[in-house]
Design an enzyme around this catalytic site. Structure first.
Site, mmCIF file in Angstrom:
data_model
loop_
_atom_site.group_PDB
_atom_site.id
_atom_site.type_symbol
_atom_site.label_atom_id
_atom_site.label_comp_id
_atom_site.label_asym_id
_atom_site.label_seq_id
_atom_site.Cartn_x
_atom_site.Cartn_y
_atom_site.Cartn_z
ATOM 1 N N THR A 1 19.148 48.834 35.410
ATOM 2 C CA THR A 1 20.139 47.833 35.816
ATOM 3 C C THR A 1 21.120 48.484 36.776
ATOM 4 O O THR A 1 21.585 49.593 36.517
ATOM 5 C CB THR A 1 20.916 47.263 34.606
ATOM 6 O OG1 THR A 1 22.104 46.631 35.100
ATOM 7 C CG2 THR A 1 21.326 48.316 33.595
ATOM 8 N N ILE A 2 21.439 47.780 37.855
ATOM 9 C CA ILE A 2 22.419 48.372 38.779
ATOM 10 C C ILE A 2 23.795 48.454 38.116
ATOM 11 O O ILE A 2 24.624 49.253 38.515
ATOM 12 C CB ILE A 2 22.518 47.598 40.119
ATOM 13 C CG1 ILE A 2 23.062 46.191 39.910
ATOM 14 C CG2 ILE A 2 21.184 47.591 40.852
ATOM 15 C CD1 ILE A 2 23.614 45.577 41.179
ATOM 16 N N ASP A 3 24.026 47.629 37.089
ATOM 17 C CA ASP A 3 25.358 47.593 36.449
ATOM 18 C C ASP A 3 25.685 48.890 35.703
ATOM 19 O O ASP A 3 26.841 49.217 35.515
ATOM 20 C CB ASP A 3 25.439 46.437 35.435
ATOM 21 C CG ASP A 3 25.096 45.094 36.066
ATOM 22 O OD1 ASP A 3 25.201 44.982 37.306
ATOM 23 O OD2 ASP A 3 24.716 44.170 35.332
ATOM 24 N N MET B 1 29.331 44.495 42.897
ATOM 25 C CA MET B 1 28.612 43.905 41.758
ATOM 26 C C MET B 1 28.799 44.784 40.515
ATOM 27 O O MET B 1 29.408 45.834 40.586
ATOM 28 C CB MET B 1 27.127 43.779 42.090
ATOM 29 C CG MET B 1 26.835 42.625 43.001
ATOM 30 S SD MET B 1 25.098 42.149 42.919
ATOM 31 C CE MET B 1 25.175 40.765 41.804
ATOM 32 N N ARG C 1 28.626 43.082 37.024
ATOM 33 C CA ARG C 1 28.950 42.225 35.867
ATOM 34 C C ARG C 1 30.211 42.722 35.162
ATOM 35 O O ARG C 1 31.206 42.960 35.817
ATOM 36 C CB ARG C 1 27.759 42.125 34.905
ATOM 37 C CG ARG C 1 26.696 41.178 35.463
ATOM 38 C CD ARG C 1 25.997 40.435 34.350
ATOM 39 N NE ARG C 1 24.847 41.189 33.913
ATOM 40 C CZ ARG C 1 23.882 40.680 33.161
ATOM 41 N NH1 ARG C 1 23.931 39.436 32.777
ATOM 42 N NH2 ARG C 1 22.865 41.407 32.797
ATOM 43 N N GLY D 1 36.793 56.777 49.137
ATOM 44 C CA GLY D 1 38.216 57.072 49.355
ATOM 45 C C GLY D 1 39.105 55.849 49.213
ATOM 46 O O GLY D 1 40.032 55.646 50.010
ATOM 47 N N LYS E 1 49.466 55.387 56.391
ATOM 48 C CA LYS E 1 48.007 55.264 56.462
ATOM 49 C C LYS E 1 47.624 54.195 57.486
ATOM 50 O O LYS E 1 48.331 53.196 57.641
ATOM 51 C CB LYS E 1 47.442 54.897 55.092
ATOM 52 C CG LYS E 1 47.543 56.033 54.096
ATOM 53 C CD LYS E 1 46.483 55.922 53.023
ATOM 54 C CE LYS E 1 46.485 57.174 52.154
ATOM 55 N NZ LYS E 1 45.360 57.229 51.232
ATOM 56 N N ARG F 1 41.833 41.592 54.372
ATOM 57 C CA ARG F 1 40.559 40.856 54.486
ATOM 58 C C ARG F 1 39.726 41.142 53.244
ATOM 59 O O ARG F 1 39.806 42.234 52.681
ATOM 60 C CB ARG F 1 39.763 41.309 55.714
ATOM 61 C CG ARG F 1 40.425 41.021 57.033
ATOM 62 C CD ARG F 1 40.327 39.539 57.378
ATOM 63 N NE ARG F 1 40.785 39.289 58.732
ATOM 64 C CZ ARG F 1 42.057 39.138 59.084
ATOM 65 N NH1 ARG F 1 43.010 39.242 58.172
ATOM 66 N NH2 ARG F 1 42.386 38.892 60.339
ATOM 67 N N HIS G 1 24.704 40.119 46.057
ATOM 68 C CA HIS G 1 23.350 40.590 45.760
ATOM 69 C C HIS G 1 22.768 41.521 46.802
ATOM 70 O O HIS G 1 21.736 42.138 46.560
ATOM 71 C CB HIS G 1 22.411 39.394 45.585
ATOM 72 C CG HIS G 1 22.644 38.668 44.297
ATOM 73 N ND1 HIS G 1 23.685 37.788 44.134
ATOM 74 C CD2 HIS G 1 21.992 38.720 43.113
ATOM 75 C CE1 HIS G 1 23.667 37.325 42.901
ATOM 76 N NE2 HIS G 1 22.647 37.870 42.258
#
Ligand code: ADP
Length: 322
Positions: free
Chosen positions: A124-126, A168, A170, A184, A212, A246, A252
């Site tokens: 899972t990418i989570d 992403m 969850r 950073g 900055k 912005r 996804h």
């Protein structure tokens, strides 16, 4: 032995490498392997086909899952799982390997409780799975997130702007934390460590006052103070903050990458480890890597739990943002 393998839940880069490793690891032991289409839904629909070594050729570098994945509410019902077990048993399949995330491994735990031998592979990418340091797919997703952050930084710096990037993950802030440190970020907002819009905006204001040229806020999608709340606050206080803001929601796009070398190696190790675990007669467990070692954790212990966030890394990110 005769085993089956499926991929379930949200797709993750490296799932194919895991299926290849399970298949070839099992074939190397003289076993037979069946691939299940579309996760638990394919088990219920009886969509299984035998896999040979060539059937999993040319997929190690492909993102997503060639077996297909699906969400299947019926599998949470005992009747649905009984049907799945019937379809496995009529082919004399003795064990199932489930490649998937938190929900999918809760499904594995239910199947194990019903008496069917199952081994889970964390994907899972989570990266929210307990009993494992890093899940398959997470490294690739972090790198895609980071590339987006680096690109946004270029334009943020040119225009003296602040950017809020929603990642992403969850309910888990792992991607945001890692990509935030590597990119950073001035401020990182996670579900595990909430930050109010006023404090977030204050940190961007302070960055502006320190001279900055840009500021980046990385916000996990599960954070309660999300990009929406930040924009609302910003709208009312823009003049006093300095930077224009912005928002970019990555969504996804970070899931669809070509798997990184790290994810391919991890998937290969864990897929093969799942087969070795079954060969030792063990099941009802998740195979994972903890501090570099392969470990197995009972599915009962991991089902419904979340990997805790590393508070010291969040502190480190803050120190670096001066
Ligand atoms: P992920 O594995 O990416 O976290 P989901 O949370 O959508 O994805 O879970 C994938 C599938 O796992 C669900 O569609 C369902 O079939 C099954 N599942 C989830 N939770 C359970 C549960 N408690 N019992 C049985 N099956 C479950």
């Amino acid at each position: 032995m005769r085993i089956a393998v499926l991929t379930s839940g949200g797709d993750a880069p490296g799932m194919n490498a895991a299926v290849r490793a399970v298949t070839r690891g099992a074939l190397a032991k003289g076993w037979e392997v069946f691939g299940v289409r579309n996760g638990y839904a394919g088990l219920l629909a009886d969509e299984l086909a035998q896999l040979a070594a060539r059937d999993v050729g040319g997929i190690v570098q492909q993102g997503g899952t060639t077996l297909g994945s699906a969400r299947c509410p019926e599998f949470a019902e005992a009747a649905g799982r009984a049907q799945a077990i019937r379809h496995l048993k009529k082919r004399n399949i003795e064990a199932l390997v489930v490649v998937g995330g938190n929900g999918s491994q809760s499904g594995s735990a239910s199947l194990a409780r019903d008496g069917f031998p199952v081994v889970g592979v964390p994907s899972t990418i989570d990266n929210d799975l307990y009993g494992n340091d890093v899940s398959i797919g997470c490294d690739t997703a972090i790198n895609i997130t980071l590339e987006a952050i680096d690109r946004l930084r270029t334009t943020a710096s040119s225009h003296h702007r602040a950017f809020a990037v929603e990642t992403m993950g969850r309910n888990c802030g792992y991607i945001a934390l890692m990509a935030g440190i590597a990119g950073g970020a001035e401020v990182i907002a996670l579900p595990e460590s909430e930050i109010q819009p006023a404090e977030l905006a204050e940190r961007l204001r302070a960055a502006y006052q320190r001279g900055k040229t840009h500021a980046l806020a990385v916000i996990a999608e599960g954070a309660k103070c999300g990009v929406h709340e930040l924009m609302e606050y910003y709208g009312a206080h823009r003049k006093s903050i300095g930077f224009d803001l912005r928002v970019t929601r990555l969504g996804h796009v970070v899931r669809g990458g070509i798997p990184s070398a790290a994810d391919r190696v991890l998937a290969t190790r864990l897929g093969a480890a799942a087969v070795d675990t079954l060969a030792k007669g063990r099941h009802g467990v998740l195979v994972g890597l903890i501090k570099g070692d392969t470990v197995v954790t009972p599915l009962e212990e991991i089902a419904g739990k979340m990997r805790p966030a590393d508070a010291s890394l969040l502190e480190l990110a803050r120190t670096m943002a001066i």
